[in-house]
Scaffold this motif. Structure first.
Motif, PDB file in Angstrom:
ATOM      1  N   SER A  24     -69.116  -4.623 -50.532  1.00 18.78           N
ATOM      2  CA  SER A  24     -69.925  -3.880 -49.567  1.00 18.78           C
ATOM      3  C   SER A  24     -71.388  -3.824 -50.000  1.00 18.78           C
ATOM      4  O   SER A  24     -72.295  -4.007 -49.187  1.00 18.78           O
ATOM      5  N   TYR A  27     -72.927  -7.282 -49.545  1.00 15.51           N
ATOM      6  CA  TYR A  27     -73.070  -7.572 -48.114  1.00 15.51           C
ATOM      7  C   TYR A  27     -74.258  -6.829 -47.524  1.00 15.51           C
ATOM      8  O   TYR A  27     -75.074  -7.408 -46.805  1.00 15.51           O
ATOM      9  N   ARG A  28     -74.381  -5.541 -47.816  1.00 17.68           N
ATOM     10  CA  ARG A  28     -75.501  -4.758 -47.297  1.00 17.68           C
ATOM     11  C   ARG A  28     -76.836  -5.271 -47.827  1.00 17.68           C
ATOM     12  O   ARG A  28     -77.822  -5.339 -47.088  1.00 17.68           O
ATOM     13  N   LYS A  29     -76.863  -5.630 -49.102  1.00 18.86           N
ATOM     14  CA  LYS A  29     -78.105  -6.121 -49.699  1.00 18.86           C
ATOM     15  C   LYS A  29     -78.542  -7.425 -49.020  1.00 18.86           C
ATOM     16  O   LYS A  29     -79.708  -7.589 -48.675  1.00 18.86           O
ATOM     17  N   ARG A  31     -77.716  -8.416 -46.026  1.00 15.37           N
ATOM     18  CA  ARG A  31     -78.059  -8.117 -44.634  1.00 15.37           C
ATOM     19  C   ARG A  31     -79.465  -7.535 -44.528  1.00 15.37           C
ATOM     20  O   ARG A  31     -80.246  -7.909 -43.648  1.00 15.37           O
TER      21      ARG A  31
END
Length: 194
Positions: A24, A27-29, A31
């Protein structure tokens, strides 16, 4: 039957949760990096920059009318941009659903909508800070200014198209006139020979 330690399920859960948390975070980084790297939908917002520059001036004290005029200009530019987004959204949605437009363009468009929503909210706050309840009047006036500017742009395009068409038809008329003149001269020469 083999005995399973109580620690095995706990270790499994810890391993599972830590791998999900790591995924997670990565993925956030990624994005966020992808969103930060996107080219903005619109160019620079000069009206906003001018208003903010005028607002920061402390000495000499600027007249309130000047700030209001700059804020009105900012709001009219915001409304022009919002109208552009609203006109583009149905076609862009259709193109995105068909796969003609990529996800990057769609993401840029959605980001532009969010930016404009935040910009409008900021304008409302600024208007109400200058004069309580002025936001409604501000956006009514800004809407009229934006509509007027659009009409002037369309009129200029029509006048330019008219000028081009007029030149085209003038050239066509001259060519036809020359052809008729040549035909008349050829006809006159034939009559003289007879």
């Amino acid at each position: 039957m083999a005995k399973v330690s109580v620690y095995a399920p706990i270790a499994y859960l810890i391993l599972l949760l830590s791998s999900l948390a790591l995924f997670s975070a990565i993925y956030r980084k990624r994005r966020v990096q992808r969103l930060v790297g996107l080219k903005p939908w619109f160019g620079s917002h000069d009206a906003r920059d001018i208003y903010l520059s005028l607002k920061r001036v402390e000495t000499p004290k600027l007249p309130e009318k000047m700030l209001k005029a700059a804020l009105l200009r900012r709001a009219s530019e915001d409304l022009r941009r919002i109208m552009t987004l609203q006109e583009s959204k149905p076609a862009l949605t259709e193109l995105h659903q068909r796969g003609v437009v990529g996800d990057e363009v769609w993401t840029r468009f959605l980001a532009a909508e969010k930016v404009m929503d935040a910009e409008i909210m900021e304008c409302v706050a600024e208007a109400n800070a200058l004069k309580p309840g002025w936001a409604q009047t501000l956006f009514a006036s800004a809407s009229e200014i934006a509509q007027n500017a659009r009409i002037r742009e369309r009129l200029a395009k029509v006048q330019e198209a008219q000028r081009i068409e007029k030149e085209k038809w003038e050239n066509e008329r001259e060519m036809v006139k020359e052809e008729f003149t040549k035909e008349i001269e050829v006809g006159d020469k034939k009559k003289r020979r007879k």
